[in-house]
Design a protein around this motif. Structure first.
Motif, PDB file in Angstrom:
ATOM      1  N   PRO A   6      42.856   1.813  29.181  1.00  0.00           N
ATOM      2  CA  PRO A   6      43.675   2.568  30.130  1.00  0.00           C
ATOM      3  C   PRO A   6      43.034   2.614  31.511  1.00  0.00           C
ATOM      4  O   PRO A   6      41.803   2.623  31.631  1.00  0.00           O
ATOM      5  CB  PRO A   6      43.742   3.966  29.501  1.00  0.00           C
ATOM      6  CG  PRO A   6      42.620   4.050  28.543  1.00  0.00           C
ATOM      7  CD  PRO A   6      42.335   2.650  28.086  1.00  0.00           C
ATOM      8  N   PHE A   7      43.895   2.611  32.524  1.00  0.00           N
ATOM      9  CA  PHE A   7      43.450   2.804  33.907  1.00  0.00           C
ATOM     10  C   PHE A   7      43.963   4.181  34.313  1.00  0.00           C
ATOM     11  O   PHE A   7      45.177   4.390  34.380  1.00  0.00           O
ATOM     12  CB  PHE A   7      44.013   1.704  34.810  1.00  0.00           C
ATOM     13  CG  PHE A   7      43.499   1.772  36.219  1.00  0.00           C
ATOM     14  CD1 PHE A   7      42.416   0.988  36.614  1.00  0.00           C
ATOM     15  CD2 PHE A   7      44.089   2.622  37.154  1.00  0.00           C
ATOM     16  CE1 PHE A   7      41.931   1.051  37.923  1.00  0.00           C
ATOM     17  CE2 PHE A   7      43.612   2.689  38.460  1.00  0.00           C
ATOM     18  CZ  PHE A   7      42.528   1.908  38.843  1.00  0.00           C
ATOM     19  N   ILE A   8      43.039   5.119  34.525  1.00  0.00           N
ATOM     20  CA  ILE A   8      43.426   6.526  34.649  1.00  0.00           C
ATOM     21  C   ILE A   8      43.170   7.051  36.060  1.00  0.00           C
ATOM     22  O   ILE A   8      42.082   6.894  36.612  1.00  0.00           O
ATOM     23  CB  ILE A   8      42.643   7.384  33.623  1.00  0.00           C
ATOM     24  CG1 ILE A   8      42.999   6.946  32.195  1.00  0.00           C
ATOM     25  CG2 ILE A   8      42.925   8.875  33.833  1.00  0.00           C
ATOM     26  CD1 ILE A   8      42.103   7.527  31.112  1.00  0.00           C
ATOM     27  N   THR A   9      44.202   7.671  36.626  1.00  0.00           N
ATOM     28  CA  THR A   9      44.057   8.390  37.893  1.00  0.00           C
ATOM     29  C   THR A   9      44.333   9.863  37.647  1.00  0.00           C
ATOM     30  O   THR A   9      45.369  10.208  37.076  1.00  0.00           O
ATOM     31  CB  THR A   9      45.046   7.851  38.945  1.00  0.00           C
ATOM     32  OG1 THR A   9      44.751   6.478  39.181  1.00  0.00           O
ATOM     33  CG2 THR A   9      44.927   8.611  40.255  1.00  0.00           C
ATOM     34  N   PHE A  10      43.417  10.731  38.048  1.00  0.00           N
ATOM     35  CA  PHE A  10      43.661  12.168  38.029  1.00  0.00           C
ATOM     36  C   PHE A  10      44.157  12.593  39.411  1.00  0.00           C
ATOM     37  O   PHE A  10      43.625  12.127  40.429  1.00  0.00           O
ATOM     38  CB  PHE A  10      42.372  12.943  37.733  1.00  0.00           C
ATOM     39  CG  PHE A  10      41.926  12.930  36.292  1.00  0.00           C
ATOM     40  CD1 PHE A  10      42.805  12.689  35.248  1.00  0.00           C
ATOM     41  CD2 PHE A  10      40.589  13.204  35.985  1.00  0.00           C
ATOM     42  CE1 PHE A  10      42.373  12.700  33.918  1.00  0.00           C
ATOM     43  CE2 PHE A  10      40.149  13.221  34.658  1.00  0.00           C
ATOM     44  CZ  PHE A  10      41.037  12.969  33.631  1.00  0.00           C
ATOM     45  N   VAL A  11      45.152  13.474  39.424  1.00  0.00           N
ATOM     46  CA  VAL A  11      45.695  13.974  40.684  1.00  0.00           C
ATOM     47  C   VAL A  11      45.450  15.485  40.746  1.00  0.00           C
ATOM     48  O   VAL A  11      46.042  16.244  39.980  1.00  0.00           O
ATOM     49  CB  VAL A  11      47.196  13.641  40.809  1.00  0.00           C
ATOM     50  CG1 VAL A  11      47.741  14.137  42.139  1.00  0.00           C
ATOM     51  CG2 VAL A  11      47.415  12.135  40.675  1.00  0.00           C
TER      52      VAL A  11
END
Ligand code: UP5
Ligand code: MG
Length: 190
Positions: A6-11
């Protein structure tokens, strides 16, 4: 596909800082799967699930739902998705949330966005939203802001130290703010 890491971005960002608004633009431009932790929790309330009434009480008080509940909801959505690029909006809200995610999912975010917005602007936006959210009243907003300051800023600082944080000035026109978001995704164009 499901096989890729997975490629994960937290906002991250306070209540009304524009996380949901900017996530919609990121999805359109970079093809992420949007997972709003708040939306997943509100869906549990709406469907009267096992934890629904506890979640409702917690949201009304502007407090943070136990990590295991939220992480389980996020994990299920990640498992169900065909996408491997995830935009996780409004999570983690505390160091405990962060540590729990990293343990249960076994991954760290690749990118962390932080929408930095003055409190008076956040209050104004949330009070103007008018979508019937149980937490969009002045009493709950004050509590959300306190919880954000006390528990979310340590998470922001953690990712700043790791060199993963993209801090964005969240005041101005939506499109101008998105221009500050773009560089974080350099190389992610579809
Ligand atoms: N707006 C947006 N951008 C604007 C701009 N540039 N200029 C002027 N107006 C702008 O935006 C808010 C409003 O401002 C909208 O009307 C928008 O049009 C306008 P939005 O994009 O919705 O901001 P967002 O940051 O998403 O605000 P939100 O209220 O959703 O943030 P919260 O973090 O408070 O809410 P969330 O849904 O993430 O969480 C709600 C509660 O759930 C929490 O308080 C907590 O109790 C619980 N929760 C957990 O316990 N654990 C979790 O992991 C997640 C949530
Ligand atoms: Mg939101």
């Amino acid at each position: 596909s499901k096989d890729s890491t997975p490629f994960i971005t937290f906002v991250l960002g306070g209540p009304g800082s524009g996380k949901g608004t900017q996530c919609a633009k990121i999805v359109d431009t970079y093809g992420f799967k949007h997972l709003s932790a708040g939306d997943l929790l509100r869906r549990e309330i709406a469907r009267n699930s096992e934890y629904g009434s506890t979640i409702l009480d917690t949201i009304k008080e502007g407090r943070i739902v136990p990590s295991e509940v939220t992480v389980r909801l996020i994990r299920r959505e990640m498992e169900l998705s065909d996408n491997h690029k995830f935009l996780i909006d409004g999570f983690p809200r505390s160091e405990e949330n962060r540590i729990s995610f990293e343990r249960i999912i076994g991954a760290e975010p690749n990118i962390v966005l932080f929408f930095d917005c003055p409190e008076e602007e956040m209050v104004k936006r949330v009070l103007n939203r008018n979508q019937g959210r149980v937490d969009d009243n002045i009493d709950t907003i004050k509590k959300r802001l306190k919880v954000f300051e006390a528990l979310n800023l340590p998470v922001v600082n953690h990712y700043a130290k790791k060199g993963k944080l993209h801090k964005i000035w969240a005041v101005g026109a939506e499109d101008e703010i998105f221009e500050q978001v773009r560089p974080a995704f350099a190389g992610c164009e579809q």
